[in-house]
Design a protein around this motif. Structure first.
Motif, PDB file in Angstrom:
ATOM      1  N   ALA A 198      13.858 -11.380  40.477  1.00 12.50           N
ATOM      2  CA  ALA A 198      14.921 -11.252  39.609  1.00 12.50           C
ATOM      3  C   ALA A 198      15.500 -12.101  38.602  1.00 12.50           C
ATOM      4  CB  ALA A 198      16.341 -10.988  40.786  1.00 12.50           C
ATOM      5  N   TYR A 199      14.378 -13.134  37.841  1.00  9.49           N
ATOM      6  CA  TYR A 199      15.051 -13.759  36.920  1.00  9.49           C
ATOM      7  C   TYR A 199      13.920 -13.262  35.539  1.00  9.49           C
ATOM      8  CZ  TYR A 199      15.017 -17.800  34.328  1.00  9.49           C
ATOM      9  OH  TYR A 199      14.940 -19.077  32.595  1.00  9.49           O
ATOM     10  N   TYR A 200      14.577 -12.769  35.130  1.00  7.97           N
ATOM     11  CA  TYR A 200      14.390 -11.990  33.485  1.00  7.97           C
ATOM     12  C   TYR A 200      14.987 -11.762  32.435  1.00  7.97           C
ATOM     13  CZ  TYR A 200      15.852  -8.053  35.739  1.00  7.97           C
ATOM     14  OH  TYR A 200      16.136  -6.811  36.177  1.00  7.97           O
ATOM     15  N   PRO A 201      15.237 -11.841  31.664  1.00  4.30           N
ATOM     16  CA  PRO A 201      16.060 -11.720  30.666  1.00  4.30           C
ATOM     17  C   PRO A 201      16.499  -9.673  30.488  1.00  4.30           C
ATOM     18  CG  PRO A 201      14.148 -12.172  29.023  1.00  4.30           C
ATOM     19  CD  PRO A 201      14.068 -12.220  30.129  1.00  4.30           C
ATOM     20  N   ILE A 202      17.013  -9.641  30.180  1.00  2.00           N
ATOM     21  CA  ILE A 202      17.755  -8.065  30.131  1.00  2.00           C
ATOM     22  C   ILE A 202      18.087  -7.595  28.403  1.00  2.00           C
ATOM     23  CG2 ILE A 202      18.041  -7.714  32.415  1.00  2.00           C
ATOM     24  CD1 ILE A 202      21.359  -7.446  31.435  1.00  2.00           C
ATOM     25  N   PHE A 232      19.210  -7.286  40.944  1.00  3.00           N
ATOM     26  CA  PHE A 232      18.605  -6.353  40.533  1.00  3.00           C
ATOM     27  C   PHE A 232      16.989  -6.603  40.183  1.00  3.00           C
ATOM     28  CE2 PHE A 232      22.072  -3.923  39.973  1.00  3.00           C
ATOM     29  CZ  PHE A 232      22.259  -3.466  41.095  1.00  3.00           C
ATOM     30  N   THR A 233      15.590  -6.099  40.259  1.00  2.68           N
ATOM     31  CA  THR A 233      14.791  -6.428  40.702  1.00  2.68           C
ATOM     32  C   THR A 233      14.720  -5.668  38.728  1.00  2.68           C
ATOM     33  OG1 THR A 233      12.460  -7.455  40.540  1.00  2.68           O
ATOM     34  CG2 THR A 233      13.498  -4.834  41.630  1.00  2.68           C
ATOM     35  N   SER A 234      13.355  -6.039  37.865  1.00  7.39           N
ATOM     36  CA  SER A 234      12.989  -5.409  36.857  1.00  7.39           C
ATOM     37  C   SER A 234      11.664  -4.284  37.505  1.00  7.39           C
ATOM     38  CB  SER A 234      12.196  -6.593  35.467  1.00  7.39           C
ATOM     39  OG  SER A 234      11.750  -5.820  34.619  1.00  7.39           O
ATOM     40  N   ARG A 235      11.567  -3.407  36.980  1.00  9.97           N
ATOM     41  CA  ARG A 235      10.214  -2.785  37.327  1.00  9.97           C
ATOM     42  C   ARG A 235       8.626  -3.717  37.092  1.00  9.97           C
ATOM     43  NH1 ARG A 235       9.822   2.896  37.976  1.00  9.97           N
ATOM     44  NH2 ARG A 235      12.104   3.141  36.841  1.00  9.97           N
ATOM     45  N   ARG A 266       8.064  -6.032  36.267  1.00  8.84           N
ATOM     46  CA  ARG A 266       7.864  -7.773  37.774  1.00  8.84           C
ATOM     47  C   ARG A 266       8.015  -7.454  38.738  1.00  8.84           C
ATOM     48  NH1 ARG A 266       8.208 -12.303  35.421  1.00  8.84           N
ATOM     49  NH2 ARG A 266       7.776 -13.351  37.158  1.00  8.84           N
ATOM     50  N   ALA A 267       8.022  -5.735  39.449  1.00  8.87           N
ATOM     51  CA  ALA A 267       7.839  -5.734  40.802  1.00  8.87           C
ATOM     52  C   ALA A 267       5.998  -5.378  41.107  1.00  8.87           C
ATOM     53  CB  ALA A 267       8.583  -4.223  40.772  1.00  8.87           C
ATOM     54  N   THR A 268       5.035  -5.416  42.318  1.00  9.11           N
ATOM     55  CA  THR A 268       4.234  -5.593  42.358  1.00  9.11           C
ATOM     56  C   THR A 268       3.779  -3.766  43.720  1.00  9.11           C
ATOM     57  OG1 THR A 268       4.205  -6.935  44.107  1.00  9.11           O
ATOM     58  CG2 THR A 268       4.015  -7.570  41.752  1.00  9.11           C
ATOM     59  N   ILE A 269       3.032  -3.548  43.330  1.00 11.89           N
ATOM     60  CA  ILE A 269       2.362  -2.921  44.527  1.00 11.89           C
ATOM     61  C   ILE A 269       3.213  -3.173  45.887  1.00 11.89           C
ATOM     62  CG2 ILE A 269       0.858  -1.080  45.826  1.00 11.89           C
ATOM     63  CD1 ILE A 269      -0.724  -1.552  43.348  1.00 11.89           C
ATOM     64  N   LYS A 270       2.766  -4.473  46.235  1.00 15.73           N
ATOM     65  CA  LYS A 270       3.228  -5.236  47.537  1.00 15.73           C
ATOM     66  C   LYS A 270       4.953  -4.836  48.277  1.00 15.73           C
ATOM     67  CE  LYS A 270      -1.019  -7.300  48.505  1.00 15.73           C
ATOM     68  NZ  LYS A 270      -1.641  -8.407  48.713  1.00 15.73           N
ATOM     69  N   SER A 271       5.426  -5.496  46.221  1.00 15.18           N
ATOM     70  CA  SER A 271       6.798  -5.408  46.537  1.00 15.18           C
ATOM     71  C   SER A 271       7.050  -4.032  47.066  1.00 15.18           C
ATOM     72  CB  SER A 271       7.836  -5.841  45.024  1.00 15.18           C
ATOM     73  OG  SER A 271       6.933  -7.124  44.597  1.00 15.18           O
ATOM     74  N   ARG A 272       8.590  -4.173  48.666  1.00 17.71           N
ATOM     75  CA  ARG A 272       9.728  -3.906  48.305  1.00 17.71           C
ATOM     76  C   ARG A 272      11.283  -3.348  47.835  1.00 17.71           C
ATOM     77  NH1 ARG A 272       7.853  -3.783  55.175  1.00 17.71           N
ATOM     78  NH2 ARG A 272       6.050  -3.763  55.309  1.00 17.71           N
ATOM     79  N   VAL A 273      11.602  -2.740  47.705  1.00 18.97           N
ATOM     80  CA  VAL A 273      12.821  -2.672  46.605  1.00 18.97           C
ATOM     81  C   VAL A 273      13.597  -1.946  47.756  1.00 18.97           C
ATOM     82  CG1 VAL A 273      13.775  -2.073  44.447  1.00 18.97           C
ATOM     83  CG2 VAL A 273      11.676  -3.491  45.112  1.00 18.97           C
ATOM     84  N   LYS A 274      14.510  -1.731  47.799  1.00 15.65           N
ATOM     85  CA  LYS A 274      15.446  -0.416  48.666  1.00 15.65           C
ATOM     86  C   LYS A 274      16.397   0.432  47.905  1.00 15.65           C
ATOM     87  CE  LYS A 274      14.517  -2.517  52.897  1.00 15.65           C
ATOM     88  NZ  LYS A 274      15.395  -3.177  54.518  1.00 15.65           N
TER      89      LYS A 274
END
Length: 374
Positions: free
Chosen positions: A9-13, A32-35, A37-45
């Protein structure tokens, strides 16, 4: 959108309509996380930040300052003098953060993006709060209708306590505005608010302010330890700060706190061995306990009276520490059919009186054991 540093969740927008970039607050990060930065193992609800931006639910400020540094030297000079986007007094672009050269040559916004929620998404009358909590000093950056929570800082909390006590008596006091707005969002006008770590009673004042504002009848229970130590064996935070703050607010008749009021009782909890009930429990403790057991408002115990009575809407409660003739006269004139509960350490003598059947005698010791023994 690109990524900086570590963490989902740390990134510029970036505002796709203006090509203005916004740095993340490293002390808080985005909700919210960035697409990217997300990995296959990331669980984003929930949705990714890119999706919220595409849906138009990230609001980017219209009227704001925008800067562009054309070299890393320009950026470093700006950081040295604090001329970068800020959150309160905290700079959002700092020398110790990674990838500083990312900001060179880009338009950088000094405003604060916000999360926009539409009315048809609401599940309750009160609006849910955005994860962007805006300090009072940045209130001008908030657009009307958005769900930002505008509150003060801990310095506001310290000033509030000093206004009441005349001096600083508690460290790290939360701002009343923060607790008040959280209570506004999460309670109805007749709800009960419980604070198990009451400290300086900020929650109590917040409830009082909110009731004064909207005419509500919220109640509160504040719990605090004494916080005594070997160095301060006589310290009693609950008595000297927590309850005293509410007492003082009730007494103020002028100024900004003049309309605040809340009836309350200060109760002390302590352990008593059941075999010691007869001589270790004070009469005023018995009185408060039986009033609470019958759901009656707590009243002050009169130690000089032959007995204490509480005449509620539907029943009469009596505690006779030392039954005498005055108690007998009182009981004999009770209205027919009205329930009367009489508590006494030795109810045997009272049973010998010719009393109506609606009067129920109860032995204090047995009742307390049944109620509190585990």
């Amino acid at each position: 959108m690109t990524t900086l540093g570590a963490g989902l969740a740390y990134y510029p927008i970036r505002d796709p309509n203006t090509d203005i970039w916004y740095p993340c607050n490293p002390n808080r990060v985005w909700a919210f996380t960035s697409r990217e930065r997300a990995t296959i193992k990331s669980r984003v609800k929930t949705k990714y930040m890119e999706e919220w931006i595409a849906l138009g639910q990230i609001y980017f400020p219209d009227d704001q300052r925008v800067e562009q540094w054309n070299s890393i030297e320009e950026l470093r000079r700006a950081m040295e003098v604090g001329d970068v986007p800020m959150s309160g007094r905290s700079p959002l672009i700092r020398p110790e953060l990674p990838d500083l050269d990312f900001w060179v040559g880009r338009k950088v916004g000094f405003g604060v993006p916000s999360f926009k929620r539409y009315k048809n998404e609401l599940k309750r009358a009160s609006q849910p709060i955005s994860s962007w909590i805006v300090p009072q000093k940045e209130k001008a950056t908030v657009t009307e209708g958005l769900t930002n929570l505008v509150v003060g800082t801990n310095s506001e909390g310290a000033r509030a306590v000093k206004d009441i006590f005349g001096q600083k008596i508690f460290d790290y006091t939360k701002p009343v505005s923060l607790i008040r707005e959280l209570i506004r969002q999460s309670t109805g006008p007749a709800d009960l608010v419980l604070d198990f770590f009451a400290g300086s009673a900020t929650t109590g004042q917040a409830v009082m302010e909110l009731n004064a504002e909207d005419g509500g009848d919220r109640r509160f229970i504040l719990v605090s330890s004494t916080e005594k130590t070997e160095e301060e064996p006589d310290k009693n935070l609950a008595r000297e700060v927590t309850s005293e703050r509410i007492r003082r607010l009730n007494r103020l008749e002028e100024g900004k706190h003049a309309e605040l009021s809340a009836g309350f009782a200060y109760l002390r909890m302590r352990e008593v061995e059941f075999e010691d009930l007869d001589y270790d429990v004070e009469p005023q403790e018995v009185w408060s306990a039986v009033e609470a057991m019958h759901g009656l408002p707590l009243t002050v115990f009169d130690a000089d009276a032959p007995f204490n009575a509480h005449e509620g809407d539907e029943l009469t409660l009596v505690f006779a520490d030392k039954p005498d003739q005055a108690l007998r006269v009182f009981l004999e004139v009770q209205p027919a059919g009205r329930p009367v509960f009489v508590y006494a350490w030795t109810p045997g003598a009272i049973r010998e009186w010719d009393l109506p059947d609606t009067i129920e005698l109860r032995a204090v010791r047995e009742v307390l054991k049944q109620r509190f023994q585990q």
